[in-house]
Enzyme design. Structure first.
Site, mmCIF file in Angstrom:
data_model
loop_
_atom_site.group_PDB
_atom_site.id
_atom_site.type_symbol
_atom_site.label_atom_id
_atom_site.label_comp_id
_atom_site.label_asym_id
_atom_site.label_seq_id
_atom_site.Cartn_x
_atom_site.Cartn_y
_atom_site.Cartn_z
ATOM 1 N N ASP A 227 67.775 151.226 63.357
ATOM 2 C CA ASP A 227 66.914 150.746 64.182
ATOM 3 C C ASP A 227 66.057 151.951 64.895
ATOM 4 O OD1 ASP A 227 65.298 148.497 65.286
ATOM 5 O OD2 ASP A 227 65.559 149.501 66.920
ATOM 6 N N GLU A 327 63.904 150.304 58.200
ATOM 7 C CA GLU A 327 62.737 149.461 58.337
ATOM 8 C C GLU A 327 61.571 149.968 57.735
ATOM 9 O OE1 GLU A 327 62.703 146.983 62.317
ATOM 10 O OE2 GLU A 327 63.284 149.127 62.549
ATOM 11 N N ASP A 413 67.972 147.009 70.405
ATOM 12 C CA ASP A 413 68.043 147.809 69.296
ATOM 13 C C ASP A 413 69.219 148.057 68.582
ATOM 14 O OD1 ASP A 413 65.579 148.701 70.089
ATOM 15 O OD2 ASP A 413 66.267 150.067 71.382
#
Length: 493
Positions: A227, A327, A413
């Site tokens: 993340d 991501e 996170d």
């Protein structure tokens, strides 16, 4: 320029060295950069004049057969026209290498091709404008060599370039020299560029890939999720909920703001190239030029710090784990908008260079024979509880994830990294040929095979939203079964 076919088992890498040229060599390098800029501007003026002439003739009713002959925009056509005209327009052309003029023409050919494809709707991304003339004061000084004597010397402290000769380097070239001497590397081209008050030489090289052996030590955490954010640059976690690593964002631009403000205020009080009140162009003073040089060096230091942190972290991840899940953030969209608060957030996002992380991991996983899994942009990694898979709406200011089902609080996170890591489990990404059965495919896989990333073709789900191709994960199916339709809110941090 023709695309070079990379042999099986080899991959493309770059080696960049800081140069230490003598004053004579620096003048020669600047002459080559000026020659590239001259060839670019001259042929661009010719292209625009031909376009304008043909448009004027059409306005007078001239038939297409009688129009001024069109000028080809390919590199071969531009180079052929330049060779026919260089004796008259540039009688000094023999003082520089032919590669200097080829660099300028290659940049023009790429710009014209990008503009024509963008105009026809054949090019993805933002709209590309028509190429513009390169100014001596604003254009980046660079020149590219593809033929001739291009090598590193056995003494490990010099590089050899066509016409320019042997140039001393600030740092050792042993890493490239050892591979070249062993026959495991081949230099394709060299680009000399001026950046931050220093000259650099970047070699484009194909190297023989290192094959992973069965005797290599198995990683402790083969699958991890990452993340990214502006406070903590990287939060790495395993599918079992273990937080492996947390890299604090260096924020080099924020640290340099005080120095940059002082220098920019000083430059505003000096005579620059433009007088704002009278809107006239001036000859800049030497003190203004020195201040601008100090500003460029400050920005170069910021970029070097950011680059060092990103490369160090991504190299460590690519070497120590088998599967990495990241991501697919829309960084450009995150930086849009106004307002005092949003403007500060935009600077923090740009300072962290979030979009660069996935790019670096893309080719470093290829080098290390590992896999990169990209989660779908609409996968709610932050809003989904990593324990019970219930979704909870979180604002940007909420740094702790409080599950609506009463699960223990967890850092947002870390929670997102755990959810991303579970997308890389074999049951979730094992079937590369299957299609998703959930509401939205969760991830796409980029696998390293020694030559390049194998990017699977993207599919479109029944709703019409673009998704990844990998078989929709069983974990994702359980998430849909427990919580209903997956939220399509984009992740902002």
């Amino acid at each position: 320029m023709a695309r070079f076919e990379v042999p099986d088992g080899w991959t493309v890498q770059a080696y960049r060295f800081a140069l230490d040229p003598t004053p004579t060599q620096e003048r020669a390098i600047r002459s080559h950069c000026g020659a590239a800029r001259f060839a670019h501007n001259h042929m661009l003026a010719l292209v625009k004049s031909v376009i304008g002439q043909r448009a004027a003739e059409r306005s007078y009713g001239v038939s297409d057969d009688e129009l001024t002959p069109a000028l080809g925009w390919s590199l071969a056509a531009l180079r052929k026209t330049w060779n026919a005209r260089k004796g008259a327009v540039a009688p000094w052309w023999s003082q520089n290498s032919k590669e200097a003029y080829n660099s300028g023409l290659d940049g023009l050919a790429r710009g014209l091709d990008a503009w024509s494809k963008s105009r026809a709707g054949k090019r993805a991304g933002a709209e590309v404008g028509f190429p513009r003339f390169k100014s001596k004061h604003r254009a980046v000084n660079s020149v590219r060599f593809t033929t001739g004597a291009i090598r590193v010397t056995p003494d490990r402290h010099h590089v050899v370039l066509p016409v320019l000769g042997t140039i001393h380097t600030h740092e050792s070239t042993r890493k490239l020299a050892r591979r070249a001497e062993a026959g495991a590397a081949r230099i394709l081209s060299a680009t000399v560029k001026y950046e931050g008050g220093r000259w650099y030489c970047a070699f484009q090289v194909i190297v023989e890939g290192k094959q992973r052996s069965a005797h290599d030590a198995k990683p402790v955490y083969p699958i991890v999720g990452i993340d990214v954010g502006v406070k903590d640059l990287l939060v790495v976690a395993a599918p079992d909920g273990t937080e492996i690593e947390r890299v604090v964002a260096p924020k080099p631009l924020t640290a340099a703001q005080t120095k940059l403000r002082v220098l920019q205020c000083k430059a505003a009080r000096q005579q620059g190239r433009w007088e704002q009140r009278t809107e006239t162009r001036l000859d800049p003073s030497k003190r203004w030029l020195r201040t601008q040089h100090r500003i460029s060096k400050a920005h170069a230091r910021v970029a070097n710090i950011r680059r060092h942190e990103l490369h160090t972290a991504t190299t460590r991840l690519a070497r120590n784990h088998d599967v990495i899940v990241v991501e697919d953030l829309n960084v450009a969209g995150m930086c849009r908008g106004g307002g005092t608060y949003k403007r500060g957030l935009n600077r923090a996002i740009s300072d962290a260079a979030l979009g660069r992380i996935r790019t670096l991991l893309g080719y470093k996983t290829t080098w290390n024979q590992t896999r990169l899994v990209t989660a779908d942009r609409w996968f709610p990694s932050t809003q989904t509880c990593s324990r019970c898979q219930a979704t909870t709406k979180l604002a940007l200011r909420d740094r702790v994830h409080h599950c609506r089902n009463g699960c223990p609080a967890i850092d947002r996170d870390t929670n997102a990294a755990i959810n991303l890591a579970r997308l890389g489990e074999p049951t979730n990404t094992g079937g590369v040929s299957g299609t998703g059965t959930g509401s939205s495919p969760a991830a796409s896989v980029s696998a390293g095979d020694g030559r390049g990333a194998i990017r699977k073709t993207c599919l479109t789900d029944s709703v019409g939203k673009a998704g990844g191709v990998e078989a929709s994960t069983s974990h994702h199916q359980r998430l849909v079964g427990q919580t209903g339709t997956v939220s399509s809110q984009g992740e902002a941090a």
